[in-house]
Design a protein around this motif. Structure first.
Motif, mmCIF file in Angstrom:
data_model
loop_
_atom_site.group_PDB
_atom_site.id
_atom_site.type_symbol
_atom_site.label_atom_id
_atom_site.label_comp_id
_atom_site.label_asym_id
_atom_site.label_seq_id
_atom_site.Cartn_x
_atom_site.Cartn_y
_atom_site.Cartn_z
ATOM 1 N N LYS A 1 -1.754 -1.259 2.038
ATOM 2 C CA LYS A 1 -1.234 -2.619 1.893
ATOM 3 C C LYS A 1 -2.042 -3.595 2.753
ATOM 4 O O LYS A 1 -2.353 -4.715 2.321
ATOM 5 N N ASN A 2 -2.379 -3.182 3.970
ATOM 6 C CA ASN A 2 -3.196 -4.033 4.836
ATOM 7 C C ASN A 2 -4.593 -4.233 4.261
ATOM 8 O O ASN A 2 -5.194 -5.318 4.389
ATOM 9 N N ASN B 1 4.644 1.912 -4.738
ATOM 10 C CA ASN B 1 5.269 1.948 -3.429
ATOM 11 C C ASN B 1 4.693 0.860 -2.518
ATOM 12 O O ASN B 1 3.562 0.457 -2.661
ATOM 13 N N ASN C 1 0.400 0.012 -5.017
ATOM 14 C CA ASN C 1 0.018 1.375 -4.668
ATOM 15 C C ASN C 1 0.331 2.293 -5.840
ATOM 16 O O ASN C 1 1.190 1.990 -6.673
ATOM 17 N N ALA D 1 4.731 4.462 7.955
ATOM 18 C CA ALA D 1 4.357 4.830 6.592
ATOM 19 C C ALA D 1 2.896 5.271 6.498
ATOM 20 O O ALA D 1 2.421 5.611 5.408
ATOM 21 N N SER D 2 2.217 5.282 7.626
ATOM 22 C CA SER D 2 0.848 5.775 7.725
ATOM 23 C C SER D 2 -0.080 5.207 6.647
ATOM 24 O O SER D 2 -0.345 4.011 6.605
ATOM 25 N N LEU E 1 0.229 4.659 3.437
ATOM 26 C CA LEU E 1 0.762 3.672 2.506
ATOM 27 C C LEU E 1 0.725 2.266 3.101
ATOM 28 O O LEU E 1 0.429 1.289 2.411
ATOM 29 N N GLU E 2 1.040 2.170 4.387
ATOM 30 C CA GLU E 2 0.971 0.872 5.058
ATOM 31 C C GLU E 2 -0.471 0.407 5.190
ATOM 32 O O GLU E 2 -0.770 -0.784 5.078
ATOM 33 N N ARG E 3 -1.367 1.351 5.426
ATOM 34 C CA ARG E 3 -2.782 0.995 5.550
ATOM 35 C C ARG E 3 -3.317 0.413 4.242
ATOM 36 O O ARG E 3 -4.067 -0.572 4.268
ATOM 37 N N ARG F 1 -3.921 3.461 10.676
ATOM 38 C CA ARG F 1 -2.773 4.097 9.995
ATOM 39 C C ARG F 1 -1.836 4.781 10.984
ATOM 40 O O ARG F 1 -0.657 4.957 10.715
ATOM 41 N N PHE G 1 1.487 3.018 12.166
ATOM 42 C CA PHE G 1 2.562 2.720 11.216
ATOM 43 C C PHE G 1 3.339 3.979 10.843
ATOM 44 O O PHE G 1 2.765 5.068 10.696
#
Length: 431
Positions: free
Chosen positions: A329-330, A431, A395, A322-323, A325-327, A317, A320
């Motif tokens: 998604k991954n 999100n 999310n 977006a920390s 939030l991006e994690r 995280r 990124f």
């Protein structure tokens, strides 16, 4: 004076063995073969006992059989080696001669196919039943949802809370170093998701661990003591760290109003073992990234991640903007690829791959006491469907942040929960 009768009539000369008075001993006589037919008639009154009235002894002809001078139809059988069978049977005295052998029957293929099919079905049943009990015995049913108080009413469909923890249970110091997990005591949650299954498709909602939530009144999972809520706000993962899975479920239910039916958790080591058991998971990354905290070091493009790399991928995280939030998604992307890999024929139809995968997964899963293998299978196939494009993944809707905590969009969250409770098609976006 010789008183012996004269035996010269009809035969002439001395005949030894027939009352001869000669001084020479008799020669070896040939014993007459016993006749198998009807008994010979007794000698008539005119047949003299000696001399010309004595029947002629049989003579051997060419060393085989004999000739007794009578045409009586007798055949000893010794000249042919024939042995008579039962009367009336083949080859017997009253039966026909030897006939051809018993005809060879053609194989009954229909019967063979039938019994082969029955055997295979029986074997499949035995293996399936054995596998079920083996798999069921490996589940760790350690979470008791009956300890959760003040629960919301159940809605339509089924809701699973899926948790990825940073548990290091069973990991050696070498494993911790290799997987970049650190050696922190206790357990925390690195990922949390709500999976809803129902008649209108499945929905997967990721809950960022930095979500701002209120800790409600709860009953201690070990002490049984009730702790009154004070309106205290924390990050969502702090609820798990404070009192484990039961408080996490209580907190999610309190802040969403959605009842959780089943709980599933997997730790670091178990996650890596599953990935290695299936032979790695193929991912196509849009761009590369590095993270010294998780050990991630990836380049853009298609690549196969092993257990160590997969764990780094879903934990990263800090790389990124977006920390968290991006994690999340991954994490959803990786679960899609993992579910696809597990469900391929090369895994499902290969027992040398399937059983190690099942063993690695089941051995490292922690579930609630009411979770059955059927529930677990339903959860897996629903997740596979969602991540494969047959459902919806998102999310939790976020409206902003405060003090580093992500604040949920209350209006959207309420609408989302209503749709999930009623098992309606989800139209809310996250999100």
């Amino acid at each position: 004076m010789n008183d012996w009768p004269d035996d010269s009539r009809g035969n002439g000369g001395n005949r030894y063995g027939r009352g001869s008075a000669g001084s020479q001993p008799e020669g070896a006589r040939v014993m007459r073969q016993v006749r198998r037919g009807p008994s010979a008639p007794a000698p008539g009154p005119d047949a003299p006992p000696y001399g010309g009235g004595v029947p002629r002894q049989p003579q051997y002809v060419d060393g085989q059989g004999y000739d007794d001078g009578y045409d009586n139809g007798y055949d000893s059988g010794y000249n042919t080696g024939h042995v008579y069978g039962a009367p009336g049977g083949p080859g017997g005295p009253q039966g026909p001669g030897p006939g051809p052998g018993r005809p060879r029957q053609a194989p009954n293929w229909r019967r063979r196919i039938k019994w082969t099919a029955i055997t295979l079905v029986a074997l499949l049943v035995v293996v399936s039943v054995g596998t079920y009990f083996w798999a069921d015995s490996k589940l760790h049913r350690d979470v008791d949802l009956s300890k959760v108080i003040d629960r919301p009413e159940a809605g339509e469909g089924t809701n699973y809370l899926i948790v990825g923890s940073d548990s290091r249970a069973g990991m050696s110091a070498e494993d911790k170093k290799k997987l970049h997990t650190g050696s922190a005591a206790g357990k925390r949650t690195d990922s949390m998701m709500i999976l809803h299954t129902g008649s209108n498709g499945s929905t997967l909602v990721s809950l960022p661990r930095d979500s701002d939530v209120e800790i409600p009144t709860f009953k201690g999972s070990d002490s049984g003591k009730t702790y009154q809520g004070t309106g205290r706000h924390v990050k969502l993962n702090a609820a798990y760290a404070e009192d484990g899975p039961e408080l996490l479920v209580r907190t999610v239910e309190f802040n969403t109003g959605l009842r959780i039916d089943h709980y599933t958790e997997i730790g670091f080591g178990g996650f890596a073992k599953i990935v290695d058991a299936v032979g790695g998971v193929e991912m196509n990354l849009d761009k590369g990234f590095k993270d010294k905290y998780s050990g991630a070091d990836f380049k853009a493009g298609k690549q196969t991640l092993n257990g160590e790399q997969a764990l780094a991928f879903v934990r990263t995280r800090h790389a990124f903007a977006a920390s968290d939030l991006e994690r999340t998604k991954n994490q959803q992307k990786f679960l899609a690829a993992l579910a696809h890999q597990v469900a391929t024929p090369s895994t499902v139809l290969n027992p040398f791959k399937l059983y190690p995968t099942m063993g690695a997964g089941l051995d490292s899963l922690v579930v609630d006491k009411d979770m059955s293998l059927w529930d677990l299978a339903d959860m897996f196939w629903a997740m596979k469907g969602v991540t494969g494009g047959e459902g919806k993944s998102m999310n939790m809707p976020i409206s902003g942040s405060t003090g580093g905590n992500l604040v949920w969009d209350k209006t959207k969250v309420k609408e989302l929960v209503t749709q999930l409770k009623n098992d309606d098609k989800v139209t809310v976006t996250g999100n």
